[in-house]
Enzyme design. Structure first.
Site: not given
Length: 706
Positions: A45, A202
């Site tokens: 990334e 979550d």
């Protein structure tokens, strides 16, 4: 598949040629599906550098890492609210078009107009990008970011969560894009303290994202391997069955420096287990040791993850948050056998040096074993180090280079895969040149580095939610209210200001009274340091770097100042007797800029115009570079981790003034507070003053308070 495509280049305003080139149009899901079971792959990334020089240097770094590490794909980040849209697309273009790397573009949906969202997806298609990582971004503040040109959204086009973006992409683009989503192995936390942070909290949101059409899951960084194992097991065993056919890629961040990882884990709420933190604490004064300990820690994590994932007998992926740096990633990838086999041409036998062994759970692991890659030692066995073989020229650095006749063998191409990897790991002259910025220092580092600036490349952001901002800073109505916010932060009564979510380090105590006095004048400080003259590198407050060294600092302070006060201070700083005493940089939101360099240049030009060239400064006009922190250590060159110069100051100033607008947006349009903050942004100057006399500890403050 490889497709021949004609397109009009429209993303960069300076180029409009029509191109016909082949490029790869593979989805990440297709590439993973084509891998053998139980094989390993890696992805990398990158974020768009803040400066043009950083962008140019990242291009070379990307090419090296692509050749040496063979990532299955690369990710390009996206700034909050689309703040880095243009730069993100330019970087994605380099990856996809120029380097032929399968590229995954990050995309946030909150606080961004739907018109920009649609345009970005169409631009991605133009570039041949078929992979999107769908993220929510900052908590939604739709009223503040509403674009009047946007059509009214339907009920299913309101973007509050990443699942909304996934549904929108699938609805409007079908299966053209492979869409990934993010997950937090330890649970996501929006508040400053992760009281509500839990995976169980979550899970419904993650299920919603997958059922909306997500093709894969990529985790945020973590260091607690037990938490990751619980995360993966929970998903695989979830009663909904939503995760059975979705692969999970763990996100790993190499530890580049002690301060950087402390800040990163604070922002992300990723916990570092006490045993790992103790290992870092033991070497925190030496950046090189911290980096190598970090290599060992992440390598150990990878081996554990391999064990966890071996139960599924599917390809095992590992995603690296590189922070635009290459050395640590190269060490980790090679030491853990994540680099895939290459072609015979790529894997030509090449000269490779010895590397330090990694210790994994107390056992040494060879760091030079690459699947399918043959390596051998150089023939000059008596050398203290291996040398690079250079052909058709005399070695310019005999300690690090050798001719073919000296080596007793023919030189291999410099750009073989093995040599490229050695360069990424910092070996030899070429390696030191390639990894010259291996110890970045945020916005105080070198602006030429791809890693210059904040660690996340996320763009202008307050790094807090609206409720947190209101709780911290209230609704200021006057400049005196702003004074109090900065002063309370200096006194430790506030944990953050809009420009910094961190507290102060120990050395600030030496100048705290001066800073409070400065801020009481309405000169609001953002950064500072005291003067230090040759203290031991193990000093409890000011020490850093290897043992038995000495450290030095010039005093400086950076602050916002009202334009009327700046005119007075500017006149003082421009006096001839100040030329060799201080260096300053100053700019405002309109882009007006003045510095010691421009003042000296104008003085010289004026003297030349009057025929008094002999009295003018004979030095050419070049922007100055000020090392404000440096250290002298046995057996090493002088290290300068903190520098201040024009390019980095200008790059930071754009963000610094942008934060005024971000702060103003949390209040209603037309409110007293919103108007105050926007008016201040338009009036203020951002100034950095450096005092060169590091022996005189009070020199800077006496100058400012005269």
């Amino acid at each position: 598949m490889v497709t021949l495509t004609t397109y009009i280049h429209r993303l960069s305003p300076h180029r409009t040629e029509i191109h016909t080139i082949p490029y790869t149009m593979e989805k990440i899901t297709d590439k993973v599906a084509a891998l053998p079971p139980d094989s390993n792959y890696l992805s990398l990334e990158f974020f768009p550098p803040k400066t043009a020089m950083g962008f140019a240097n990242l291009r070379d770094r990307l090419e090296r890492m692509a050749r040496g590490l063979k990532p299955l794909f690369v990710n390009v980040t996206w700034g909050a609210g689309g703040s880095t849209a243009q730069k993100s697309l330019e970087l994605a273009e380099i990856c996809q078009r120029e380097l032929g790397l399968t590229t995954c573009l990050h995309l946030t949906c909150t606080n961004m107009s739907r018109r920009l969202l649609d345009k970005t997806l169409e631009d991605a298609k133009v570039l041949g990008i078929r992979n999107i990582l769908a993220l929510r971004g900052d908590p939604p503040r739709a009223a503040e970011y509403h674009d009047e040109n946007d059509p009214e959204p339907t009920d299913d086009e309101e973007f509050s969560w990443a699942a909304d973006l996934v549904r929108y992409i699938k609805k409007n683009h079908g299966d053209y894009f492979c869409v990934g989503v993010a997950a937090y192995p330890e649970g996501h936390a929006e508040e400053s303290h992760p009281r509500e942070q839990s995976l169980e909290h979550d899970l419904p949101y993650l299920v919603d994202k997958v059922q909306a059409g997500a093709d894969f899951i990529m985790t945020q960084l973590f260091f607690d391997i037990d938490a990751y194992e619980h995360f993966e097991n929970t998903l695989r065993e979830h009663p909904s069955g939503a995760f059975q056919d979705v692969f999970i890629i763990p996100g790993l961040m190499p530890i580049q420096s002690y301060q950087m990882i402390k800040r990163t884990t604070k922002l992300s709420h990723a916990k570092i287990p006490p045993a790992l933190m103790a290992r870092l604490d033991a070497v925190k004064g030496d950046d090189e040791k911290v980096k190598m300990e970090g290599v060992a820690i992440v390598s150990e994590m990878i081996e554990r993850i391999k064990e966890i994932k071996s139960r599924t007998h599917t390809p095992r992926g590992f995603h690296f948050y590189t922070l635009n740096l290459e050395k640590a990633v190269a060490f980790i990838a090679q030491g853990t056998n994540l680099i895939p086999p290459g072609t015979p041409e790529e894997d030509e036998s090449a000269i490779l040096p010895d590397f330090p062994q990694l210790m994994i759970n107390g056992s040494s692991v060879p760091t030079r074993s690459i699947q399918g890659l043959s390596t051998r030692k150089g023939s000059i066995g008596s050398d203290p180090r291996d040398r690079v073989i250079v052909a058709n020229q005399r070695p310019s650095h005999p300690d690090f280079e050798a001719s073919p006749s000296e080596a007793g063998l023919m030189a291999e191409p410099v750009n073989t895969r093995a040599n490229t990897l050695a360069i990424s790991e910092g070996e030899g002259v070429l390696g030191r040149e390639a990894t010259w910025d291996d110890f970045p220092n945020g916005r105080w580092g070198d602006a030429r580095s791809p890693a210059y600036g904040q660690i996340d490349g996320y763009g202008v952001s307050l790094h807090v939610t609206v409720p947190q901002a209101l709780q911290l800073w209230g609704s200021p109505k006057t400049t005196e209210d702003i004074n109090n916010i900065f002063i309370r932060h200096l006194k430790g009564e506030l944990s953050a200001i809009p420009w910094s979510e961190e507290g102060f380090n120990a050395e600030t105590e030496a100048i705290r009274d001066n800073l409070i006095k400065l801020n009481s004048k309405g000169w609001w400080s953002l950064a500072s340091q005291p003067a230090v003259n040759g203290l031991r590198s193990n000093d409890d407050t000011f020490g850093w770097g290897p043992q038995n060294g000495f450290v030095f600092q010039k005093a400086f302070v950076e602050f916002f100042i009202p334009s009327a006060d700046w005119r007075v201070l500017e006149a003082k700083l421009k006096q001839p007797d100040m030329k060799d005493v201080v260096c300053f940089y100053a700019t405002n939101a309109a882009g007006d800029f003045v510095s010691t360099d421009t003042v000296n240049f104008r003085a010289r030009m004026a003297a030349d115009a009057e025929g008094a060239a002999g009295e003018a400064d004979p030095r050419p006009h070049e922007p100055s570079t000020n090392a404000v922190t440096w250290g002298v250590f046995p057996g090493k060159e002088i290290l300068t981790p903190t520098i201040i110069e024009e390019v980095s100051f200008r790059a930071w100033s754009d963000e610094a003034f942008g934060i005024w607008s971000e702060w103003a947006k949390i209040y209603g349009k037309g409110s007293d507070t919103q108007k105050l903050l926007e008016d201040l942004k338009e009036d203020l100057w951002l100034v950095n003053v450096i005092h060169h006399d590091y022996v005189e500890k009070d020199g800077l403050w006496e100058l400012l308070f005269q």
